[in-house]
Motif scaffolding. Structure first.
Motif, short mmCIF file in Angstrom:
data_model
loop_
_atom_site.label_atom_id
_atom_site.label_comp_id
_atom_site.label_asym_id
_atom_site.label_seq_id
_atom_site.Cartn_x
_atom_site.Cartn_y
_atom_site.Cartn_z
N ARG A 26 0.83 -1.22 0.00
CA ARG A 26 0.00 0.00 0.00
C ARG A 26 0.86 1.27 0.00
NH1 ARG A 26 -3.25 -3.01 3.40
NH2 ARG A 26 -2.36 -2.07 5.27
N LEU A 27 1.89 1.29 0.84
CA LEU A 27 2.78 2.45 0.88
C LEU A 27 3.48 2.67 -0.46
CD1 LEU A 27 4.41 2.02 4.41
CD2 LEU A 27 2.93 3.89 3.67
N CYS A 28 3.95 1.60 -1.06
CA CYS A 28 4.60 1.69 -2.37
C CYS A 28 3.61 2.22 -3.41
CB CYS A 28 5.16 0.33 -2.78
SG CYS A 28 6.09 0.36 -4.33
N ASN A 29 2.38 1.69 -3.40
CA ASN A 29 1.35 2.15 -4.34
C ASN A 29 1.10 3.64 -4.17
OD1 ASN A 29 -0.66 -0.87 -3.92
ND2 ASN A 29 1.00 -0.49 -5.35
N GLU A 30 1.02 4.09 -2.93
CA GLU A 30 0.77 5.52 -2.68
C GLU A 30 1.92 6.39 -3.17
OE1 GLU A 30 -1.86 7.28 -1.55
OE2 GLU A 30 -3.02 5.42 -1.53
N LEU A 31 3.14 5.95 -2.91
CA LEU A 31 4.30 6.74 -3.32
C LEU A 31 4.48 6.79 -4.83
CD1 LEU A 31 6.90 5.72 -0.61
CD2 LEU A 31 5.88 7.97 -0.92
N THR A 32 4.22 5.68 -5.50
CA THR A 32 4.45 5.61 -6.94
C THR A 32 3.21 5.93 -7.77
OG1 THR A 32 3.94 3.24 -7.04
CG2 THR A 32 6.26 3.87 -6.66
N LYS A 33 2.06 5.96 -7.10
CA LYS A 33 0.76 6.14 -7.78
C LYS A 33 0.49 5.01 -8.78
CE LYS A 33 0.04 9.86 -5.48
NZ LYS A 33 -0.53 9.63 -4.18
N ASP A 34 1.04 3.84 -8.51
CA ASP A 34 0.82 2.65 -9.34
C ASP A 34 -0.20 1.77 -8.62
OD1 ASP A 34 0.86 0.35 -10.85
OD2 ASP A 34 3.00 -0.03 -10.62
N PHE A 35 -1.43 1.82 -9.09
CA PHE A 35 -2.51 1.08 -8.45
C PHE A 35 -2.98 -0.07 -9.33
CE2 PHE A 35 -2.65 5.34 -6.59
CZ PHE A 35 -2.56 5.02 -5.24
N SER A 36 -2.04 -0.72 -10.01
CA SER A 36 -2.38 -1.85 -10.86
C SER A 36 -3.16 -2.89 -10.04
CB SER A 36 -1.10 -2.49 -11.40
OG SER A 36 -1.40 -3.71 -12.05
N PRO A 37 -4.16 -3.51 -10.65
CA PRO A 37 -4.94 -4.52 -9.92
C PRO A 37 -4.12 -5.73 -9.49
CG PRO A 37 -5.72 -4.33 -12.19
CD PRO A 37 -4.70 -3.26 -11.98
N VAL A 38 -2.96 -5.96 -10.08
CA VAL A 38 -2.15 -7.12 -9.67
C VAL A 38 -1.57 -6.95 -8.28
CG1 VAL A 38 -1.57 -7.82 -12.03
CG2 VAL A 38 -0.03 -6.30 -10.79
N TYR A 39 -1.61 -5.72 -7.74
CA TYR A 39 -1.09 -5.46 -6.40
C TYR A 39 -2.19 -5.34 -5.34
CZ TYR A 39 2.77 -3.68 -9.28
OH TYR A 39 3.76 -3.52 -10.21
N GLN A 40 -3.44 -5.32 -5.74
CA GLN A 40 -4.53 -5.00 -4.83
C GLN A 40 -5.18 -6.26 -4.26
OE1 GLN A 40 -4.53 -1.75 -4.24
NE2 GLN A 40 -3.05 -1.61 -5.88
N PRO A 41 -5.08 -6.48 -2.94
CA PRO A 41 -5.63 -7.71 -2.35
C PRO A 41 -7.15 -7.77 -2.39
CG PRO A 41 -4.83 -6.23 -0.64
CD PRO A 41 -4.44 -5.62 -1.95
N ASN A 42 -7.83 -6.63 -2.49
CA ASN A 42 -9.29 -6.62 -2.46
C ASN A 42 -9.93 -6.55 -3.84
OD1 ASN A 42 -9.19 -6.68 0.35
ND2 ASN A 42 -9.00 -4.46 0.47
N GLU A 43 -9.13 -6.65 -4.88
CA GLU A 43 -9.65 -6.66 -6.24
C GLU A 43 -9.35 -8.02 -6.86
OE1 GLU A 43 -8.55 -3.30 -8.64
OE2 GLU A 43 -8.64 -1.94 -6.94
#
Length: 140
Positions: A26-43
């Motif tokens: 989550r922290l990495c996603n916030e810092l990089t603004k990379d919200f790819s669905p491959v990183y999201q546990p709830n998608e």
């Protein structure tokens, strides 16, 4: 450690281990603004490709640079070049070991080339490559 270049030698190895968490992702996603669905546990976007969400490659790269900054050489240095191949995905909860081995030292330029190998808790290589760093602290 904080080694000067004269204290380093070909074949010298340093390693660190880390278990990556959902919070890290989550922290990495916030810092990089990379919200790819491959990183999201709830998608469910990752289910088409992997058994569970994956950890962004930047986090594994961060473990590599942590070995450089804390252990080999452990002092002031700058990453000049990196060549990495990601062989297998890293998943949340995986214990990753980053191992760096010095394969070349250029004293004239203060450059150190290190072979990079990262593997998971089952021994599978997940990342392999090399880095070249400029060692800034060249005096004791």
């Amino acid at each position: 450690m904080n080694l000067v270049i004269a204290e380093m030698f070909t074949g010298q190895i340093a390693r660190l281990q880390r278990i990556f968490t959902e919070s890290d992702v989550r922290l990495c996603n916030e810092l990089t603004k990379d919200f790819s669905p491959v990183y999201q546990p709830n998608e469910d976007g990752w289910k088409k490709y992997y058994e569970k969400p994956i950890v962004p490659g930047l986090l594994t790269e961060g473990l590599i640079t942590q070995v450089i900054s804390e252990k080999l050489p452990g002092g002031a240095c700058i990453l000049l070049q990196k060549e990495l191949v990601f062989y297998h995905p890293v998943h949340v909860g995986d214990e990753i070991t980053a191992e760096l081995e010095i394969i070349d030292i250029n004293l004239a330029r203060n450059w150190v080339t290190q072979k990079v190998t990262c593997y998971n808790q089952t021994g599978n290589e997940v990342v392999k490559g090399q880095v070249v760093i400029l060692v800034l602290s060249n005096h004791s």
